[in-house]
Design an enzyme around this catalytic site. Structure first.
Site, PDB file in Angstrom:
ATOM      1  N   SER A 174     105.728  88.443 100.594  1.00 22.82           N
ATOM      2  CA  SER A 174     106.821  89.381 100.355  1.00 22.82           C
ATOM      3  C   SER A 174     106.724  90.598 101.279  1.00 22.82           C
ATOM      4  O   SER A 174     106.812  90.450 102.501  1.00 22.82           O
ATOM      5  CB  SER A 174     106.830  89.789  98.874  1.00 22.82           C
ATOM      6  OG  SER A 174     107.984  90.517  98.554  1.00 22.82           O
ATOM      7  N   ASP A 247     113.088  81.593  94.060  1.00 20.56           N
ATOM      8  CA  ASP A 247     112.764  83.014  94.160  1.00 20.56           C
ATOM      9  C   ASP A 247     113.940  83.830  93.627  1.00 20.56           C
ATOM     10  O   ASP A 247     115.053  83.746  94.142  1.00 20.56           O
ATOM     11  CB  ASP A 247     112.482  83.378  95.622  1.00 20.56           C
ATOM     12  CG  ASP A 247     111.881  84.756  95.789  1.00 20.56           C
ATOM     13  OD1 ASP A 247     112.211  85.656  94.994  1.00 20.56           O
ATOM     14  OD2 ASP A 247     111.080  84.935  96.723  1.00 20.56           O
ATOM     15  N   HIS A 276     109.422  84.152  92.745  1.00 15.99           N
ATOM     16  CA  HIS A 276     108.869  85.139  93.666  1.00 15.99           C
ATOM     17  C   HIS A 276     107.370  85.337  93.494  1.00 15.99           C
ATOM     18  O   HIS A 276     106.651  85.486  94.476  1.00 15.99           O
ATOM     19  CB  HIS A 276     109.584  86.482  93.499  1.00 15.99           C
ATOM     20  CG  HIS A 276     109.245  87.452  94.584  1.00 15.99           C
ATOM     21  ND1 HIS A 276     109.637  87.261  95.893  1.00 15.99           N
ATOM     22  CD2 HIS A 276     108.518  88.597  94.586  1.00 15.99           C
ATOM     23  CE1 HIS A 276     109.189  88.252  96.635  1.00 15.99           C
ATOM     24  NE2 HIS A 276     108.506  89.073  95.879  1.00 15.99           N
TER      25      HIS A 276
END
Length: 315
Positions: A174, A247, A276
């Site tokens: 991320s 996600d 995620h």
């Protein structure tokens, strides 16, 4: 590793940090949009989430890891970073060190289950970078500051006796993936490979998805993280893209766009059920990484990737 709850009980996301603030009232939505602009650093870098993340940092010893140390690094601008280095004694012939840069919440102790797979199952040294303002590191996080932190960590790995002679792989999740892209773009001759998981095109393109009331403020965001613009500058470093197709924070289309603009040797791997925060708990996730690392270190082309060995498949 049967579920994300058992592996990552502490990891929160920017989505969960914000969702409680999103309300139906238009007036309050406008107010929250203003808060996003003026307080964007606190929202983009929720370093106190979960509660106690700035003071309570789990150690490798708590996870039964023996060969490790806390590495204190002073940055050129005077911050002190408190990081973990886990050494491996398994399959040392790989000769690999992984620089691990995590997502935007929690601290390095919360990522130790992941790090343990790299050190104990894959046979890699792994250095977990604690960004400024996170865990026991000093300072306040910012885009510029985190890039200084990442360069400081890479410089350490290139000169530290136990890692200097190894192949360096940069691994980012991320926000950590956005940081990894910036770091690799500036150090292409020093890095063997780049591994990206659920990374966004830029903060400005992500805001409308995460916080729709603030979509008109996106262009004013001063924390940019221009992954889409930077990635094409990486020419000679192979890139592995790991995309969780469920996600809920970073749309998988962001990862696909990054893959499309990447001009270096690249490899796409989908995790169909990955959200995620739990993509790394999906079947084959670590197999894909091991194949990527071992293929590069053995000198094979990306087209010659072989199935992971049986012992890695048991992770």
């Amino acid at each position: 590793m049967s579920s994300s709850e058992t592996i990552f009980p502490y990891i929160s996301s920017l989505y969960s940090y914000l969702k409680g603030a999103i309300v139906a009232s238009t007036g309050l939505a406008v107010l929250l949009s203003a808060l996003l602009y003026f307080k964007q650093s606190e929202i983009i870098y929720p370093r106190s989430v979960p509660a106690g993340a700035r003071t309570s940092v789990p150690t490798p010893q708590e996870f039964g890891i023996d060969d490790w140390e806390t590495v204190k690094l002073k940055t050129p601008d005077g911050e002190m970073l408190s990081n973990f280095l886990l050494r491996t004694s398994r399959r040392p012939q790989l000769g690999v060190t992984v620089l691990f840069m995590h997502g935007n919440a929690g601290n390095i102790g919360h990522r130790l289950p992941i790090a343990r797979v790299f050190s104990e199952q894959m046979g890699c040294h792994i250095f977990i970078l604690s960004y400024r303002g996170y865990g026991h590191s000093t300072g306040r996080p910012s885009e510029k500051g985190l890039m200084i932190d990442a360069q400081t960590a890479l410089n350490y790995l290139l000169t530290n006796p136990s890692t200097a002679g190894t192949s360096i792989f940069i691994y980012g999740q991320s926000l950590g993936g956005a940081l990894a892209i910036q770091l690799v773009a500036k150090n292409q001759d020093k890095v063997a490979g780049l591994i990206l998981e659920n990374t966004f095109r830029s903060i400005r393109t992500l805001i409308p998805t995460v916080f729709p009331p603030a979509k008109y403020l996106a262009r004013l965001c001063h924390q940019i993280w221009p992954s889409e613009a930077t990635l094409p500058a990486i020419k000679g470093v192979p890139v592995l893209f790991l995309s969780g197709l469920k996600d809920e924070l970073v749309p998988p289309s962001h990862m696909k766009t990054l893959y499309d603009v990447c001009t270096s040797t690249k490899l796409w791997r989908e995790l169909p059920e990955g959200t995620h925060n739990d993509t790394c708990a999906e079947e084959n996730y670590f197999d894909y990484i091991y194949d990527f690392i071992s293929d590069i270190t053995s000198g094979h082309s990306m087209d010659e990737i072989k199935p992971a060995s049986d012992d890695v498949k048991k992770i």
